[in-house]
Design a protein around this motif. Sequence first.
Motif, PDB file in Angstrom:
ATOM      1  N   ALA A 167       1.355 -18.351 -34.102  1.00 45.79           N
ATOM      2  CA  ALA A 167       1.050 -18.064 -35.503  1.00 45.79           C
ATOM      3  C   ALA A 167      -0.457 -18.180 -35.728  1.00 45.79           C
ATOM      4  O   ALA A 167      -1.091 -19.109 -35.242  1.00 45.79           O
ATOM      5  CB  ALA A 167       1.784 -19.035 -36.403  1.00 45.79           C
ATOM      6  N   ALA A 168      -0.994 -17.232 -36.459  1.00 48.44           N
ATOM      7  CA  ALA A 168      -2.410 -17.259 -36.829  1.00 48.44           C
ATOM      8  C   ALA A 168      -2.545 -16.486 -38.138  1.00 48.44           C
ATOM      9  O   ALA A 168      -1.753 -15.600 -38.437  1.00 48.44           O
ATOM     10  CB  ALA A 168      -3.264 -16.609 -35.737  1.00 48.44           C
TER      11      ALA A 168
ATOM     12  N   GLY B 196      10.558 -23.311 -40.048  1.00 45.67           N
ATOM     13  CA  GLY B 196      11.712 -22.796 -39.318  1.00 45.67           C
ATOM     14  C   GLY B 196      11.701 -21.284 -39.204  1.00 45.67           C
ATOM     15  O   GLY B 196      12.019 -20.725 -38.159  1.00 45.67           O
ATOM     16  N   GLN B 197      11.334 -20.607 -40.289  1.00 42.73           N
ATOM     17  CA  GLN B 197      11.248 -19.147 -40.255  1.00 42.73           C
ATOM     18  C   GLN B 197      10.177 -18.697 -39.276  1.00 42.73           C
ATOM     19  O   GLN B 197      10.375 -17.742 -38.535  1.00 42.73           O
ATOM     20  CB  GLN B 197      10.891 -18.592 -41.642  1.00 42.73           C
ATOM     21  CG  GLN B 197      11.967 -18.665 -42.667  1.00 42.73           C
ATOM     22  CD  GLN B 197      11.458 -18.196 -44.013  1.00 42.73           C
ATOM     23  OE1 GLN B 197      10.348 -18.517 -44.437  1.00 42.73           O
ATOM     24  NE2 GLN B 197      12.278 -17.423 -44.697  1.00 42.73           N
ATOM     25  N   LYS B 198       9.056 -19.379 -39.280  1.00 43.10           N
ATOM     26  CA  LYS B 198       7.939 -19.013 -38.402  1.00 43.10           C
ATOM     27  C   LYS B 198       8.369 -19.073 -36.945  1.00 43.10           C
ATOM     28  O   LYS B 198       8.113 -18.147 -36.181  1.00 43.10           O
ATOM     29  CB  LYS B 198       6.753 -19.942 -38.677  1.00 43.10           C
ATOM     30  CG  LYS B 198       5.541 -19.638 -37.860  1.00 43.10           C
ATOM     31  CD  LYS B 198       4.308 -20.393 -38.305  1.00 43.10           C
ATOM     32  CE  LYS B 198       4.506 -21.849 -38.458  1.00 43.10           C
ATOM     33  NZ  LYS B 198       3.288 -22.602 -38.736  1.00 43.10           N
TER      34      LYS B 198
ATOM     35  N   HIS C  76       0.230 -28.930 -26.173  1.00 37.14           N
ATOM     36  CA  HIS C  76       0.059 -30.144 -26.960  1.00 37.14           C
ATOM     37  C   HIS C  76      -0.851 -29.903 -28.149  1.00 37.14           C
ATOM     38  O   HIS C  76      -0.730 -30.546 -29.170  1.00 37.14           O
ATOM     39  CB  HIS C  76      -0.456 -31.299 -26.101  1.00 37.14           C
ATOM     40  CG  HIS C  76      -1.791 -31.052 -25.491  1.00 37.14           C
ATOM     41  ND1 HIS C  76      -2.956 -31.228 -26.173  1.00 37.14           N
ATOM     42  CD2 HIS C  76      -2.129 -30.611 -24.258  1.00 37.14           C
ATOM     43  CE1 HIS C  76      -3.970 -30.914 -25.393  1.00 37.14           C
ATOM     44  NE2 HIS C  76      -3.496 -30.546 -24.226  1.00 37.14           N
ATOM     45  N   SER C  77      -1.760 -28.945 -28.061  1.00 39.92           N
ATOM     46  CA  SER C  77      -2.656 -28.642 -29.176  1.00 39.92           C
ATOM     47  C   SER C  77      -2.058 -27.600 -30.107  1.00 39.92           C
ATOM     48  O   SER C  77      -2.612 -27.320 -31.152  1.00 39.92           O
ATOM     49  CB  SER C  77      -3.991 -28.129 -28.649  1.00 39.92           C
ATOM     50  OG  SER C  77      -3.799 -26.870 -28.030  1.00 39.92           O
ATOM     51  N   GLY C  78      -0.934 -26.983 -29.718  1.00 39.37           N
ATOM     52  CA  GLY C  78      -0.314 -25.971 -30.551  1.00 39.37           C
ATOM     53  C   GLY C  78      -0.765 -24.563 -30.232  1.00 39.37           C
ATOM     54  O   GLY C  78      -0.301 -23.614 -30.823  1.00 39.37           O
ATOM     55  N   ALA C  79      -1.675 -24.403 -29.281  1.00 42.75           N
ATOM     56  CA  ALA C  79      -2.168 -23.062 -28.956  1.00 42.75           C
ATOM     57  C   ALA C  79      -2.458 -22.961 -27.464  1.00 42.75           C
ATOM     58  O   ALA C  79      -2.867 -23.931 -26.832  1.00 42.75           O
ATOM     59  CB  ALA C  79      -3.439 -22.765 -29.743  1.00 42.75           C
TER      60      ALA C  79
ATOM     61  N   SER D 134      -0.412 -12.982 -30.956  1.00 44.87           N
ATOM     62  CA  SER D 134      -0.325 -13.776 -32.177  1.00 44.87           C
ATOM     63  C   SER D 134       0.200 -12.921 -33.324  1.00 44.87           C
ATOM     64  O   SER D 134       0.006 -11.705 -33.364  1.00 44.87           O
ATOM     65  CB  SER D 134      -1.692 -14.360 -32.545  1.00 44.87           C
ATOM     66  OG  SER D 134      -2.622 -13.338 -32.798  1.00 44.87           O
ATOM     67  N   LEU D 135       0.886 -13.600 -34.212  1.00 40.48           N
ATOM     68  CA  LEU D 135       1.330 -13.015 -35.471  1.00 40.48           C
ATOM     69  C   LEU D 135       0.257 -13.369 -36.477  1.00 40.48           C
ATOM     70  O   LEU D 135       0.078 -14.532 -36.819  1.00 40.48           O
ATOM     71  CB  LEU D 135       2.690 -13.603 -35.875  1.00 40.48           C
ATOM     72  CG  LEU D 135       3.242 -13.212 -37.240  1.00 40.48           C
ATOM     73  CD1 LEU D 135       3.452 -11.710 -37.344  1.00 40.48           C
ATOM     74  CD2 LEU D 135       4.546 -13.957 -37.505  1.00 40.48           C
ATOM     75  N   ASN D 136      -0.503 -12.372 -36.924  1.00 41.42           N
ATOM     76  CA  ASN D 136      -1.655 -12.609 -37.785  1.00 41.42           C
ATOM     77  C   ASN D 136      -1.328 -12.521 -39.267  1.00 41.42           C
ATOM     78  O   ASN D 136      -2.020 -13.103 -40.082  1.00 41.42           O
ATOM     79  CB  ASN D 136      -2.767 -11.621 -37.459  1.00 41.42           C
ATOM     80  CG  ASN D 136      -3.202 -11.748 -36.020  1.00 41.42           C
ATOM     81  OD1 ASN D 136      -3.224 -12.843 -35.474  1.00 41.42           O
ATOM     82  ND2 ASN D 136      -3.513 -10.650 -35.389  1.00 41.42           N
ATOM     83  N   GLU D 137      -0.287 -11.761 -39.589  1.00 39.64           N
ATOM     84  CA  GLU D 137       0.112 -11.663 -40.984  1.00 39.64           C
ATOM     85  C   GLU D 137       1.594 -11.372 -41.068  1.00 39.64           C
ATOM     86  O   GLU D 137       2.128 -10.574 -40.299  1.00 39.64           O
ATOM     87  CB  GLU D 137      -0.663 -10.564 -41.704  1.00 39.64           C
ATOM     88  CG  GLU D 137      -0.339 -10.475 -43.172  1.00 39.64           C
ATOM     89  CD  GLU D 137      -1.187  -9.469 -43.926  1.00 39.64           C
ATOM     90  OE1 GLU D 137      -0.719  -9.001 -44.968  1.00 39.64           O
ATOM     91  OE2 GLU D 137      -2.295  -9.152 -43.473  1.00 39.64           O
ATOM     92  N   PHE D 138       2.240 -12.038 -41.992  1.00 43.46           N
ATOM     93  CA  PHE D 138       3.635 -11.750 -42.294  1.00 43.46           C
ATOM     94  C   PHE D 138       3.835 -12.054 -43.761  1.00 43.46           C
ATOM     95  O   PHE D 138       3.522 -13.143 -44.228  1.00 43.46           O
ATOM     96  CB  PHE D 138       4.592 -12.604 -41.464  1.00 43.46           C
ATOM     97  CG  PHE D 138       6.037 -12.238 -41.700  1.00 43.46           C
ATOM     98  CD1 PHE D 138       6.630 -11.260 -40.923  1.00 43.46           C
ATOM     99  CD2 PHE D 138       6.764 -12.825 -42.714  1.00 43.46           C
ATOM    100  CE1 PHE D 138       7.945 -10.896 -41.145  1.00 43.46           C
ATOM    101  CE2 PHE D 138       8.080 -12.472 -42.942  1.00 43.46           C
ATOM    102  CZ  PHE D 138       8.668 -11.500 -42.160  1.00 43.46           C
ATOM    103  N   SER D 139       4.311 -11.065 -44.480  1.00 42.77           N
ATOM    104  CA  SER D 139       4.562 -11.290 -45.896  1.00 42.77           C
ATOM    105  C   SER D 139       5.793 -10.513 -46.332  1.00 42.77           C
ATOM    106  O   SER D 139       6.099  -9.447 -45.805  1.00 42.77           O
ATOM    107  CB  SER D 139       3.355 -10.876 -46.739  1.00 42.77           C
ATOM    108  OG  SER D 139       3.080  -9.497 -46.572  1.00 42.77           O
TER     109      SER D 139
END
Length: 168
Positions: free
Chosen positions: A26-27, A35-37, A77-80, A102-107
Amino acid sequence: LYFCFTLSIPALAQKSFSVAILPFEAAGNLRLSWGQKEEILEGITQMVTDRLANHPDLILIERNRIKDLITEQHFQHSGAVDLSSAVQIGRLLGVDIVVLGSLNEFSLTSRSGVGFGPLQLSGTTARTVLSARLVGVEKGQILGSIEAEGKETGFDLTIDRLKGLTFG
């Protein structure tokens, strides 16, 4: 959402390649619960894997093997997963190429709709922006990158207070 990579570098066009598709991250501008992410990121990684699995010149590493290695080696461990750790993961897996994404935008945007009694029909538009890179493990260089955008509109049907039931 159509998402595909092609290898157009002449020197690479003559053999098959082993590929590890790392979990998408995610970014950027995401309007999602945690949970959705996680579900959407897992789905995107699976879609990319499915698309590339049908390419005759690519040998894909099983996703569970990649997850196990990432967990064992504590890469997230750092998430990325950055470029250098992606190359290290690729070397441990013995692959030629890793795919980072990466998923840069979701709306999700809802429009007002029409209703009658407990029934409500409204429109919803989902917009997604993804980016991905192909990284050569041997030299740690980026072989190519892509950004993809998708937009889909559909309808929501909501039933409110129908014999004590409410759902959408």
